[in-house]
Design an enzyme around this catalytic site. Sequence first.
Site, short mmCIF file in Angstrom:
data_model
loop_
_atom_site.label_atom_id
_atom_site.label_comp_id
_atom_site.label_asym_id
_atom_site.label_seq_id
_atom_site.Cartn_x
_atom_site.Cartn_y
_atom_site.Cartn_z
CD GLU A 18 26.57 -64.92 -2.66
OE1 GLU A 18 26.02 -65.28 -3.71
OE2 GLU A 18 27.57 -65.50 -2.19
CG ASP A 106 30.78 -70.33 -3.44
OD1 ASP A 106 30.79 -69.13 -3.11
OD2 ASP A 106 29.90 -70.82 -4.18
CD GLU A 108 29.93 -66.53 -8.50
OE1 GLU A 108 29.50 -65.70 -9.31
OE2 GLU A 108 29.77 -67.75 -8.62
NE ARG A 333 26.15 -72.08 -6.97
CZ ARG A 333 25.24 -71.20 -6.59
NH1 ARG A 333 25.27 -70.73 -5.34
NH2 ARG A 333 24.30 -70.78 -7.41
#
Length: 915
Positions: A18, A106, A108, A333
């Site tokens: 990402e 996660d 997302e 997270r």
Amino acid sequence: MPTKASDKKHGKKLVIVESPGKIKTIAGYLGEGFEVAASMGHIRDLPQPSDLPAEMKKSSVGKFAVDVEKDFEPYYVVSSDKKKKVAELKAALKDADELYLATDGDREGEAIAWHLLEVLKPKVPVYRLTFPEITKEAVQRALLEMRDLDIPMVDAQETRRILDRLYGYEISPVLWRKVARGLSAGRVQSVATRLVVERERERMAFRAASYWDLTGSFTPAEAAKGGAFPAKLVSVDGSRIASGKDFTDRGELKTSGVVRLDEQAARSLATGLEAAAFTVRSVETKPYTRRPAAPFTTSTLQQEAARKLRFSSKTTMQVAQRLYENGYITYMRTDSPALSDQAVNAARRQASELYGAEYVPEARRIYKGKSKNAQEAHEAIRPAGDSFRTPAQVAKSLRGDEFRLYELIWKRTVASQMADAKGSTASLRLGAVSADGRDAEFTASGTVITFRGFMAAYEEGRDADRNQDGGDDAGQGTRLPNVAKGDALGAEAIEALGHETSPPPRYTEASLVKVLEERGIGRPSTYAATMSTIVDRGYVRVRGQALVPSWIAFSVVRLLEEHFNNYVDYDFTAELEEDLDRIARGEAGRVEWLDRFYYGDRKDTGLHTIVNDLGEIDARRINSVEIADGITLRVGKFGPYLEKPLPADSPEGAEPQRANVPEDLAPDELTAEKAIELMESPVSQERVLGVDPETGRTIVARDGRYGPYVIELIPEPTEAELAAQPVEYYKNGKPKPPKKPAKVKPRTGSLFKSMSVETVTLDEALKLMNLPRVLGEDAEGKEITVQNGRFGPYLKKGSDSRSIGSEEEIFTITLEQALEIYAQPKQRGGRTATPPLAEFGDDPESGKAIVVKDGRFGPYITDGITNITVPGSMALEELSREQAIDMLAEKRAKGPAPKKTTRRAPAKRKVAAGK
């Protein structure tokens, strides 16, 4: 996922992560044959409905960019700022034999991987892997633990995205019509705002209760048994005396059987005990044990960083993101406090090495999550690696906020595997009979830690407790004398003390995050964004660390409570989160769930029906709050104001009496008494000062929301002036209607503190409106001006500003005086230098003295050559010499900030949207 390999072999494997911050580190661990690229987050999303193709705007997709009539199919487009990135990824994929989607683990991250798959359409084998931490061991393990894309997780994330679009786009327009333009409603942000508003309502309804008690200092009659110790009155004639917890928020005593002492009773009792013979009535000793806190989850990290480091949730997550991407901590997270076996071993080993084997318990500590909706896919936030780097080992590579947050995470992780703190708590009861026959009993307690255990490494912070007379750790470290029942005591001082109950404390970011998590509302990973949103939208402002709601937040919450009650209901919102978890586990279908949410079923009414059946909403009532009898606060276009209704016999066209509400006045501070004071304060009407002889315009003085000011009135253009405007023609030759000339911005000027609307003169007003005043030029031809500013009157020469003594000097100071000021060394705070806020000795690199000064934009560290602002998250009292040296060194290494350049953006090309 596609697994068919292309015929052409290049031997290259493309890994997509990402964030670009991870590329260098991961590429180094993967070695040759791998190319690592970053998607820069999401590459596509739902567009604004206004950006949809014309033919789609009139279809069932047009309102939300989601087809609400066909299984809630989303219409995704590649973001305009990601088109170049997608082209780069496609080009890289052409030369690859395998594709590894290594986005975060996660929901997302799973959705980003799915979008990459949909857009890139690879024809080579595709693998999904995640890096819970960016270390060589973790990257190598990830290559051995590859899996398929988790489609239920993708569905859950897509459902959340569509849900938020439906929620926001259906409810926000109602707020625009009935409260104010630019407002927004959101599934979590609206509930968070409601929590803050409800707390303020409780504070507004609160009525303080007063109560009294006694404290004393006592000494054993036998000096060998110990010294003086404090004690507090707990009962009179066998009845417990009232404390703060015994009163309601309306100021009423709620506990039966307790004695409420007033001032007279407390003072007379204190006097009556001055010569009384005190004895020990009981002694109780019991063991004290305290366990370490669990390793950090996203939520607890945000809470503790707020308490100990004064970080906002946003700052905490930004710093944690950098630490993760650079291989210092695990993924930030997570809802899980669990540690992997490698982490447990590392923590126990390090605790033993640093503190001794006795500080590590025989059994490993196992932690499990307690919050609702916890996702246990990740482990806790901890230092990265199979062995941890100590803060000392990373001190040279981490600076400022990054070092402080890493140190906090390291301490918490290591402490979580250490032994309990041990000690003993002693409680004494002592008493005497006063001169008037009342029996008074006091208590004293003290906890002595005999083995610090985990506390040698770390101790968890705590939020302040309301009406707390002494918590679990009250008296910790206090040794009580070695007395026994019946021992005589001497009273050295007995004092009567008055108290008032406290209103419910306002939420801080830390306490609001804690409540949201406890209620199961939203995801901890989104709390930072939620906090930023409620502040940016003007619903909440931060005062110190407290969250204070605005009056517009009161209007928004009231409208939502009365007309969209379910959608700001705490349990309903938590159930939505549970439903998303069920979809992520494959236990519920996305389409069926969205259909029930939007259209409803036999049990529940859907959002679509509620919005369409709203009926008439009384905007005036929604935006009104009764403050006192006959005084109402109204939320208007330009802010809140107070209003009194007109008397029945008022003439037609009369205006009701109004008063502005000071911007910095919190809602709970606007009491009935304050409202009456504001209404009765003399309100200066607009006062005409005269006519400007140069322009012929009328000059008036007014009282504004931000203080008194003067302004010139610019009349509307006359018909003759409009007729004199140049005539423009359409292409067919017909004249266009005459345009109104562009409005001229009137000159204005704020009044000096020594002026008022009633006393300011026309001459003064003209001078104020003509500021800044040009004094002349220096020897180099640079213009010097004088003006008033946010921090007072000052001179300005290019970028060099110098404060002057008073506002009146703006009109009297001469060029010669200004040149004399500029000839002096620049000093903060006017012509006399203020002493530094802190001093840290000489800088090892520059040899100059390091001091902390108070600047216009807050405290800053300087050695006279290099300046660096003290971060807002850092308390000045906690700043050390080492930190100051490091921050200056880091600033020097960065060099001067690059000058900003302005470049005209190229014209945008129209690109057809597509899935």
